[in-house]
Structure formats: C-alpha cells, structure tokens
Motif scaffolding. Structure first.
Motif, PDB file in Angstrom:
ATOM      1  N   UNK A 182      74.647  57.128  32.422  1.00  0.00           N
ATOM      2  CA  UNK A 182      73.473  57.211  33.289  1.00  0.00           C
ATOM      3  C   UNK A 182      73.208  55.865  33.964  1.00  0.00           C
ATOM      4  N   UNK A 183      73.504  54.771  33.272  1.00  0.00           N
ATOM      5  CA  UNK A 183      73.344  53.445  33.871  1.00  0.00           C
ATOM      6  C   UNK A 183      74.284  53.273  35.047  1.00  0.00           C
ATOM      7  N   UNK A 184      75.495  53.792  34.884  1.00  0.00           N
ATOM      8  CA  UNK A 184      76.484  53.739  35.953  1.00  0.00           C
ATOM      9  C   UNK A 184      76.007  54.551  37.161  1.00  0.00           C
TER      10      UNK A 184
ATOM     11  N   UNK B 143      79.287  51.219  40.508  1.00  0.00           N
ATOM     12  CA  UNK B 143      79.142  51.957  39.250  1.00  0.00           C
ATOM     13  C   UNK B 143      79.204  51.019  38.041  1.00  0.00           C
ATOM     14  N   UNK B 144      79.952  49.931  38.194  1.00  0.00           N
ATOM     15  CA  UNK B 144      80.181  49.083  37.017  1.00  0.00           C
ATOM     16  C   UNK B 144      80.313  47.626  37.428  1.00  0.00           C
ATOM     17  N   UNK B 145      79.813  46.720  36.602  1.00  0.00           N
ATOM     18  CA  UNK B 145      80.040  45.296  36.797  1.00  0.00           C
ATOM     19  C   UNK B 145      80.188  44.687  35.409  1.00  0.00           C
TER      20      UNK B 145
ATOM     21  N   UNK C 284      64.561  56.376  40.331  1.00  0.00           N
ATOM     22  CA  UNK C 284      63.980  55.765  39.132  1.00  0.00           C
ATOM     23  C   UNK C 284      63.898  56.781  37.990  1.00  0.00           C
ATOM     24  N   UNK C 285      63.988  58.098  38.317  1.00  0.00           N
ATOM     25  CA  UNK C 285      63.893  59.107  37.261  1.00  0.00           C
ATOM     26  C   UNK C 285      65.057  59.010  36.258  1.00  0.00           C
ATOM     27  N   UNK C 286      66.141  58.374  36.671  1.00  0.00           N
ATOM     28  CA  UNK C 286      67.257  58.179  35.728  1.00  0.00           C
ATOM     29  C   UNK C 286      66.802  57.336  34.536  1.00  0.00           C
ATOM     30  N   UNK C 287      65.798  56.478  34.799  1.00  0.00           N
ATOM     31  CA  UNK C 287      65.291  55.616  33.724  1.00  0.00           C
ATOM     32  C   UNK C 287      64.879  56.411  32.485  1.00  0.00           C
ATOM     33  N   UNK C 288      64.310  57.626  32.688  1.00  0.00           N
ATOM     34  CA  UNK C 288      63.729  58.365  31.560  1.00  0.00           C
ATOM     35  C   UNK C 288      64.779  58.894  30.588  1.00  0.00           C
ATOM     36  N   UNK C 289      66.040  58.948  30.990  1.00  0.00           N
ATOM     37  CA  UNK C 289      67.091  59.244  30.008  1.00  0.00           C
ATOM     38  C   UNK C 289      67.883  57.981  29.662  1.00  0.00           C
ATOM     39  N   UNK C 290      67.987  57.063  30.631  1.00  0.00           N
ATOM     40  CA  UNK C 290      68.808  55.863  30.424  1.00  0.00           C
ATOM     41  C   UNK C 290      68.188  54.921  29.379  1.00  0.00           C
ATOM     42  N   UNK C 291      66.913  54.603  29.546  1.00  0.00           N
ATOM     43  CA  UNK C 291      66.283  53.611  28.663  1.00  0.00           C
ATOM     44  C   UNK C 291      66.108  54.146  27.235  1.00  0.00           C
ATOM     45  N   UNK C 292      65.581  55.377  27.029  1.00  0.00           N
ATOM     46  CA  UNK C 292      65.489  55.863  25.641  1.00  0.00           C
ATOM     47  C   UNK C 292      66.850  55.985  24.951  1.00  0.00           C
ATOM     48  N   UNK C 293      67.908  56.340  25.696  1.00  0.00           N
ATOM     49  CA  UNK C 293      69.213  56.436  25.039  1.00  0.00           C
ATOM     50  C   UNK C 293      69.713  55.041  24.654  1.00  0.00           C
ATOM     51  N   UNK C 294      69.367  54.023  25.457  1.00  0.00           N
ATOM     52  CA  UNK C 294      69.723  52.650  25.070  1.00  0.00           C
ATOM     53  C   UNK C 294      68.980  52.253  23.798  1.00  0.00           C
ATOM     54  N   UNK C 295      67.680  52.554  23.739  1.00  0.00           N
ATOM     55  CA  UNK C 295      66.906  52.262  22.512  1.00  0.00           C
ATOM     56  C   UNK C 295      67.563  52.922  21.304  1.00  0.00           C
ATOM     57  N   UNK C 296      67.918  54.202  21.444  1.00  0.00           N
ATOM     58  CA  UNK C 296      68.454  54.937  20.299  1.00  0.00           C
ATOM     59  C   UNK C 296      69.862  54.474  19.945  1.00  0.00           C
TER      60      UNK C 296
END
Lengths: 239, 69
Positions: free
Chosen positions: A106-108, A118-120, A50-62
């Motif tokens: 990071x989502x992948x 990795x991808x869908x 779940x720690x991937x979330x802390x870079x994945x979600x803010x980068x999506x926002x930005x």
C-alpha cells in the motif's frame, strides 16, 4: 504469568476471548472501512489518495507490534522455557509478515501518485523491507529442523537479533533524509493530524489489533493441537 | 448516484486507492481462512488419534484382564 503457561488453562481462556475478538474485528472493520473510504475528508494536498493511509499506517503499526510480541515471547521461551511462549512466537510471525507485506504494497501504491515512484531505497522503506525478510527468515528457520525444539530455539535467537531493526524503522525518518513523512500521530506535542482523519485511523488500528488477537489465538490453538499430535505419535512409535 | 460514482473514482486516484484496499482484504482474508482451516484440520487429527489411541489402550487392558485367571 505462570498460570497462563498451562495449555489447558490457556485453551479455556482463548475460547472465551475468541468469539468476542472475532466479532469486534468485524464490527470495527465495517465502521472503520466506511469511515475511511467515504466519510473522512480528502487531504488538502493529497486529495483522495490520502485514504490509503487508513490501511497503510495501521498495518505498519501491526507489523512492528507483531514483531515485538514475537521477540518478547522468544525471550521468555529462551530464558524460562515456557512451551506456550515458543508457540506464541511462532503463531505471531505469519500475522506480522502479512501486515508488513500490506504496509509495503500500500505504501508503494501511495508513493507512485505522491512521490512519482513506487519504490525508493531510503531508510524507512528499506528497514521495513528488512522487517519482512526477518519474518520470512524466522518462519523458514522455525520449521527447518526435524526437532521442533531446536527450530524454535534457533528462530528465537534470530527474532531477538532482529529487534535492533525496530528502533531503526521508528526513527529512520528522523535520522536520515527520506521521502517518507515523519511521525504525525505518536509525537511530542500531540498528533499533527485532524480529528476527522485521526478517528477513522485509530478505528482501523483497533480493527487490525482485534484481527491480530483473533488470528494469534487461532494459530496458538493450532500449535497446541500439533504438539499433542506429535506427542501421541511419538508414544505410538516407542510404545 | 453521481456522488457515489464520484466517490468511487477517488478524485482520479481510484487506480491506487482501490488496489490498496484490495490487497489488504485479500491478504487478511487468506490469512484468516488459512489459519482457521489449519486449526480445524489439526484438531480433527488430534481427536481421531486420541480416539484410536484410547481404543487400543482399553483393548490392551481387556486383553490383559482376559489372561488373568
């Protein structure tokens, strides 16, 4: 707004903000990274992944935010012909592209252990990939003309057409079936995420926002210097 | 030490968590370094141009003044 459209005044304000936004970026990143990687709790279902979330979600926002800035600046440039608006749109694109790229990679890396792939080609992932292509198309188009004014105009129109993709990305998880989880921070009834995870997530979000402001100011300064260099070279040729 | 190593192992997800942070760091650092370098190069070019341009203008003015009686 007109007062800030003057490059000399903009440079004065930018140079006051720059050291603060750069310092804030470093402090928020150090605190946010330590919190995300070591302090925040593992998820009861996803464990440490779940720690991937802390870079994945803010980068999506930005990625989305930088596009919105680019689109608004493009509209201002087309309607009011502010020279700084064109420069700001152009400066925002590579930063947004970098965040969108980070979000996709990071989502992948998060998808593989959690979804088994990795991808869908579902709506959320595909619309995010289209966002990256919009950025790349904009960056190619804005530099494709000998006359920078024509490039800026063509790219601004592309940026505005691409705005239709933003609500598609945001609501894709509600409109279509997807592996991607629905919104859990910005939703009706408040965030569906524990404070132990929400706080580091918001700190990382602010860190990325401060980074964005810093790089945007640096890149607008570069564009202003480029425009002056071009103007002097033109007078040398003709004068 | 063991707890630190445990934490670095990320509960078996180290191969996904660390590359995520690595890609983020590399991409953002590359963008920051590239942006600052481009700004310095462009502003240095502008200073050089303004200096030589200014010199030539003063030289031209002096030449004009010399021709005047």
């Amino acid at each position: 707004m007109h007062r800030f459209a003057n490059p000399a005044r903009f440079l004065r304000i930018a140079n006051v903000i720059l050291p603060w936004s750069a310092g804030l970026t470093v402090v928020l990143l150090v605190v946010g990274l330590a919190w995300s990687l070591f302090v925040s709790p593992p998820d009861y279902q996803q464990g440490e992944s779940v720690r991937i979330m802390y870079v994945h979600v803010p980068s999506a926002w930005m990625g989305l935010f930088a596009y919105a800035v680019m689109a608004v600046a493009s509209a201002v440039a087309l309607i009011w012909k502010h020279p700084l608006a064109d420069l700001s749109a152009k400066a925002s694109a590579p930063v947004g592209a970098a965040f969108t790229f980070i979000c996709l990679v990071t989502g992948s890396l998060w998808g593989k252990p959690m979804w088994g792939t990795y991808w869908v080609w579902d709506a959320r992932l595909t619309s995010m990939l289209i966002l990256l292509f919009l950025y790349l198309g904009y960056m190619a188009l804005v530099n494709a003309f000998d006359d920078p004014g024509r490039g800026a105009k063509a790219a601004a129109i592309l940026a505005l057409v691409g705005v239709v993709n933003l609500p598609i990305i945001k609501f894709s998880v509600d409109w279509w079936n997807t592996l991607h989880q629905p919104a859990s921070v910005i939703k009706m009834g408040g965030p569906a995420i524990s404070a132990g995870m929400l706080i580091p997530l918001l700190i990382m979000g602010l860190a990325f926002k401060a980074f964005y402001v810093t790089i945007l100011l640096v890149r607008v300064r570069t564009e202003i210097a480029s425009a002056k260099v071009r103007a002097i070279r033109l007078t040398q040729v003709h004068g | 030490m063991d707890t630190l190593l445990d934490q670095l192992a990320m509960g078996g997800y180290a191969g996904f968590v660390w590359p995520s942070y690595g890609v983020t760091a590399v991409a953002l650092l590359a963008l920051a370094v590239g942006s600052v370098r481009a700004m310095r190069a462009r502003e240095a070019e502008l200073r050089d141009l303004q200096a030589s341009f200014g010199d030539r203008r003063t030289a031209a003015l002096k030449a004009d003044a010399a021709h005047d009686p």
